[in-house]
Design a protein around this motif. Structure first.
Motif, short mmCIF file in Angstrom:
data_model
loop_
_atom_site.label_atom_id
_atom_site.label_comp_id
_atom_site.label_asym_id
_atom_site.label_seq_id
_atom_site.Cartn_x
_atom_site.Cartn_y
_atom_site.Cartn_z
N GLU A 42 -26.38 -93.17 -76.97
CA GLU A 42 -26.11 -94.53 -76.32
C GLU A 42 -25.27 -93.88 -75.05
OE1 GLU A 42 -26.20 -97.79 -79.73
OE2 GLU A 42 -24.92 -96.37 -79.68
N ILE A 43 -24.29 -93.14 -75.08
CA ILE A 43 -23.59 -92.65 -74.20
C ILE A 43 -24.18 -92.09 -72.99
CG2 ILE A 43 -21.69 -91.24 -73.65
CD1 ILE A 43 -20.44 -91.31 -76.46
N ARG A 44 -25.20 -91.07 -73.30
CA ARG A 44 -26.09 -90.54 -72.44
C ARG A 44 -26.78 -91.61 -71.65
NH1 ARG A 44 -28.49 -87.40 -75.93
NH2 ARG A 44 -26.99 -85.71 -76.16
N GLY A 45 -27.33 -92.83 -72.21
CA GLY A 45 -28.21 -93.78 -71.30
C GLY A 45 -26.93 -94.77 -70.76
N ALA A 46 -25.82 -94.75 -70.99
CA ALA A 46 -24.95 -95.78 -70.32
C ALA A 46 -24.94 -95.52 -68.97
CB ALA A 46 -23.57 -95.94 -71.32
N ARG A 47 -24.26 -96.47 -68.29
CA ARG A 47 -24.02 -96.32 -66.73
C ARG A 47 -22.43 -96.53 -66.83
NH1 ARG A 47 -27.07 -96.18 -62.78
NH2 ARG A 47 -25.15 -96.86 -61.45
N HIS A 48 -21.72 -95.61 -66.24
CA HIS A 48 -20.12 -95.62 -66.45
C HIS A 48 -19.70 -96.25 -65.11
CE1 HIS A 48 -20.55 -93.60 -70.06
NE2 HIS A 48 -21.20 -92.47 -69.51
N ALA A 49 -18.56 -96.68 -64.80
CA ALA A 49 -17.84 -96.92 -63.87
C ALA A 49 -17.58 -95.55 -63.03
CB ALA A 49 -16.57 -97.73 -63.96
N ASP A 50 -17.29 -95.98 -61.82
CA ASP A 50 -17.18 -94.79 -60.66
C ASP A 50 -16.07 -93.83 -60.92
OD1 ASP A 50 -19.31 -95.52 -59.43
OD2 ASP A 50 -18.21 -96.82 -57.75
N TRP A 51 -14.83 -94.46 -61.48
CA TRP A 51 -13.64 -93.92 -61.88
C TRP A 51 -13.68 -93.22 -63.22
CZ3 TRP A 51 -11.75 -95.20 -66.25
CH2 TRP A 51 -12.11 -96.75 -66.71
#
Lengths: 220, 670
Positions: free
Chosen positions: B195-204
């Protein structure tokens, strides 16, 4: 009926707060215990009136428990204990009675402000009830904080418990089982504390909890 | 299914730990437990090797209904995990074999035996964990069981202090990891790595996670300035555990860094590489400088571990820089170099720790100033340790040279990077690595020369005996592994191609098909290295030279006293000492690295007392970072200590005041 019920409930709850103040300015142990019995009687009346006003018959049982346990058995037992311990004369208060009373008035004002705001959209009966109950709880704590003697700390704790019961009955919906268990827990706490008191006395010849601290290590 | 086999292996380790609790005082228990550990580690090794070499393209995964409710514990065996499982279990098999002999000398086996299999189980679990919760639990289990091994000889105050510092640093590192995983999982609690691999993270977010990983994994691996626990804790454990902690556990930390930064964090930005390369280069030089002036043999090895971890981190940083700029081939080269160094370092560092354990058993000494001349009583150990010293000094044809050479090939590609910052930093880091390599050779010349050559400096060293054959066999196997990895690196590089492919998206060109088993990282025209030919050349020329000397020179044998330079002084103190050997390096670098100051106390003429040379050194990182921190914590703790000694009424008052204050806040809240 509605207006009158509200007024009477207010009067009884307010009476409980008043009796809490009376507890605060007692300077004799026997007087303190009698006022505590009065505290329980007022609580019992208030709960009974709630039972009548809300049409909740199980609250009568709560009122009866409060009357029998807290207005009769516990004060009598404490009285015997105090006489046997020989501490029925003195109450060792921290700070003067006057400042404590002023502090108590401040606490009542605080709990009014908090509760009237926090429960602004609740049923008025419950709302005022909660405000008074919080005052009683805070005054009970104040009493525990400002007394050196273990017996008066016990009385402070019991009056705090009374405040909790007042709050619970006002909130309509506390099941009977819970109330009974609360009542018995108070009784058990009372027994434990009583035994504890005698143990302290046996060992240290006083029930002033300050004496315990002398027997601890550290930088007291 | 491969992952299930690995988990059964972990369960077998746990069973061995329980068995060890039950039988640790029985005679023969140590043999039984260590033999069991060898069997289990070889089993897991086989599974992981099968998975890496011929495994299916889809990693095998399993979810067990333990751990967090509704989430379960995820385990997964992909190429990266398989590679590190090989590193860990090779090291574990070597250490267990060594311990079959060495463990007989253990004075308190009940303090070591139960924790040893548990420690191995913890390291294996970290590698196959595939969700944040299992990872952290396994990580913490690994830390705690290794801590128990560090304090196994707790009667020595030095070990207790080492254990305290170690567990504090381990908790601090785990806190950083916890925060990193918290950021990655986000508010929804997506703890599984998939799930972490597929998630989109914020820029910071990725930058912050990178910093936390440098703290969390870096403190475990020994990255400066978080390395201070390592030279204290690693030597405090029994020698086979020291070998595991130094050679293998630091690699598990590096695995954690690769797993999160390369695998889970998404595409890198170019500036991520700057702190990684900078810290890595600084760590490498600092570690080897400390090692060069260290007198305790095992601490010297631990400082050298710090250096090697720095080298590996430089490789990882380079891989990040190249990957961010889309230079997949160069990134694959840098990552391959780092991963190969992971394997190589686990070989030769284990070998050297085993050697130091043999010396410790034979003499009871760790201070090299009290050793000397051990090559006469312990010729085989001396030969094996010499091989390890050659490997760690990166001399061809042994394995240390291959990985460092590959790393320098990656450094030489840095002018192609578009960013000017990297163009300037990477060659500087390369220069520091070169300095580190040279100093490390000096360091191990000193360590071997002072400990094994010359004359004994203490009665204990003079009374040394050769160590037991099982320990020697373990060292011999590791030396053979060093040699094999040095002359046949192409096969290893090809085997790790799926690992690199998964992290970078490319891998190095196939090596094992090259003529004469050369390795050619980029193109034949640029550079190539052939360990086999170098080995054959060295072996042949040495044989020819030896033959020529024996044929041509006089056969008359004359034994003369060693170090007898014209005036036969009977005292062994007249030899070169370890301090005198490292003095030039201390003079050049120590002035600023340790504020080293020398003072000669020369008596006036007519005074008969001896002249003395006083040297004072300071650990700048300890004095500048840790001592003030410890002081501040001590100060706060002293202030707060009052809270421990209040009366019942005062405690009630605290509760009361807190309640009233909270109510007051509610009352005035707008």
């Amino acid at each position: 009926m509605g207006k009158f019920a509200l007024d009477l409930a207010h009067m009884l709850a307010g009476g409980l707060v008043l009796v809490s103040f009376m507890l605060l300015y007692q300077d004799r142990m026997s007087g303190l215990l009698r006022v505590f019995a009065l505290h329980a009687v007022v609580l019992s009346a208030s709960v009974a009136w709630q039972a009548y006003a809300q049409g909740a018959p199980h609250l009568y049982i709560t009122a009866a428990i409060a009357l029998v346990l807290k207005a009769i058995i516990i004060p009598l037992a404490l009285d015997r204990m105090v006489v046997r311990l020989g501490v029925h004369r003195s109450i060792d208060a921290v700070g003067g009675i006057g400042p404590t009373m002023l502090l108590g008035i401040g606490l009542v004002a605080l709990s009014m402000t908090v509760m009237l705001r926090a429960a602004a959209d609740a049923d008025p009966l419950a709302r005022e009830d909660l405000a008074f109950a919080l005052s009683v709880v805070l005054l009970g704590m104040l009493m525990m904080v400002t007394r050196r003697n273990a017996v008066s700390q016990v009385v402070g704790f019991m009056s705090l418990e009374n405040g909790l019961i007042l709050a619970a009955t006002g909130a309509r919906g506390m099941p009977l089982v819970v109330e009974i268990s609360v009542a018995f827990s108070v009784l058990i706490a009372f027994i434990v504390i009583g035994v504890f008191l005698f143990r302290i006395r046996e060992r240290f010849d006083t029930v002033d909890v300050g004496a315990l601290d002398e027997y601890r290590g550290g930088n007291q | 299914m491969a992952i299930a086999a690995v988990l059964w292996g972990v369960a077998a380790y746990f069973a061995l730990a329980v068995l060890a609790v039950a039988t640790s005082r029985a005679p023969g228990a140590s043999r039984l437990i260590y033999a069991g550990c060898i069997a289990v580690s070889l089993g897991i090794l086989g599974v992981a090797a099968g998975e890496l070499l011929g495994g299916p393209a889809v990693p095998s995964a399993i979810t067990l209904p333990v751990g967090l409710p509704w989430i379960g514990a995820h385990f997964r065996l992909d190429a990266l995990a398989a590679y590190f499982l090989i590193v860990v279990n090779l090291g574990a098999a070597g250490a267990s074999l060594y311990a079959l002999g060495y463990g007989q000398h253990e004075t308190a086996p009940e303090r070591v035996l139960p924790f040893y299999p548990a420690f191995l189980a913890g390291m294996n679990l970290v590698l196959v964990a595939a969700d944040a919760f299992s990872f952290l639990v396994a990580w913490e289990f690994m830390s705690l069981s290794s801590w128990a091994l560090v304090v196994s000889h707790h009667r020595e105050p030095e070990n207790t202090r080492a254990g305290t510092i170690y567990i504090l640093m381990a908790m601090f590192g785990t806190l950083a990891l916890l925060l990193a995983f918290g950021l990655l999982s986000g508010p929804t609690g997506a703890y599984a790595f998939d799930e972490i691999r597929g998630a989109r993270h914020a820029d910071w977010l990725p930058g912050l996670v990178l910093m936390l990983m440098l703290i969390g994994a870096g403190s475990k691996a020994g990255l400066a300035p978080l390395h201070v626990w390592l030279p204290l804790a690693h030597p405090a454990a029994p020698s086979h555990v020291s070998a595991l902690m130094s050679g293998v556990m630091t690699k598990v930390a590096i695995y954690g860094f690769i797993r999160i930064v390369f695998d889970l964090l998404g595409p890198p930005a170019w500036w991520w590489s700057i702190p990684v390369i900078g810290l890595g280069a600084a760590t490498a030089v600092l570690g080897v400088l400390y090692a060069t002036v260290e007198r305790d043999l095992k601490r010297l090895l631990a400082y050298s571990t710090v250096e090697n971890v720095g080298i590996i981190f430089v490789g990882l940083g380079l891989a990040l820089a190249f990957k961010a700029n889309g230079m997949a081939g160069a990134a694959a080269l840098a990552l391959t170099a780092a991963l190969l160094h992971v394997l190589n370092h686990s070989f030769f560092k284990s070998l050297l720790f085993f050697g130091s354990g043999a010396v410790l058993t034979a003499t009871g000494e760790r201070d090299i100033e009290r050793l000397g001349g051990l090559i006469h009583p312990m010729p085989q150990t001396a030969f094996l340790v010499l091989g390890g010293c050659l490997a760690i000094s990166a001399l061809p044809p042994l394995n240390g040279f291959v990985s460092e050479w590959l790393l320098f090939q990656a450094v030489l590609l840095s002018p192609n990077l578009p960013q000017w910052g990297l163009k300037l930093i990477v060659p500087a880091a390369g220069a520091m690595l070169a300095l580190g390599a040279a100093l490390s050779a000096a360091c191990f010349v000193r360590a071997f020369g002072i400990a094994f050559l010359g004359r004994p400096r203490s009665p204990q060293a003079a009374a040394a005996r050769e160590t037991d054959p099982v320990s020697r066999a373990a060292m011999g196997l590791l030396l053979a592994a060093c040699l094999a990895a040095g002359i046949l690196p192409g096969f290893i590089i090809d085997a790790m191609a799926p690992v690199v492919q998964a992290q970078i998206g490319a891998h190095m060109p196939e090596q094992s098909t090259n003529a004469w088993l050369s390795i050619v990282p980029i193109a034949e025209s640029r550079s190539s290295y052939n360990g086999l030919l170098v080995f054959l050349f060295i072996a042949l020329s040495a044989l020819v030279a030896a033959e020529a000397i024996h044929r041509l020179a006089s056969r008359a044998l004359r034994r003369a006293p060693a170090w007898d330079c014209g005036y036969p002084e009977p005292s062994p103190a007249a030899q070169y000492t370890a301090d005198s050997f490292s003095q030039p390096i201390r003079r050049v670098f120590g002035e600023f690295a340790f504020l080293a100051r020398e003072k000669v106390d020369m008596p006036p003429p007519g005074d008969a007392r001896p002249a003395r040379l006083h040297v004072s050194t300071h650990d700048l990182i300890w004095d500048g970072l840790y001592a003030p921190l410890a002081g501040a914590i001590q100060f706060a703790a002293n202030r707060l200590n009052v809270l421990q000694f209040m009366t019942i009424r005062q405690y009630l008052s605290l509760v009361f005041v807190a309640l009233v204050a909270l109510l007051f806040i509610i009352a005035i809240w707008p």
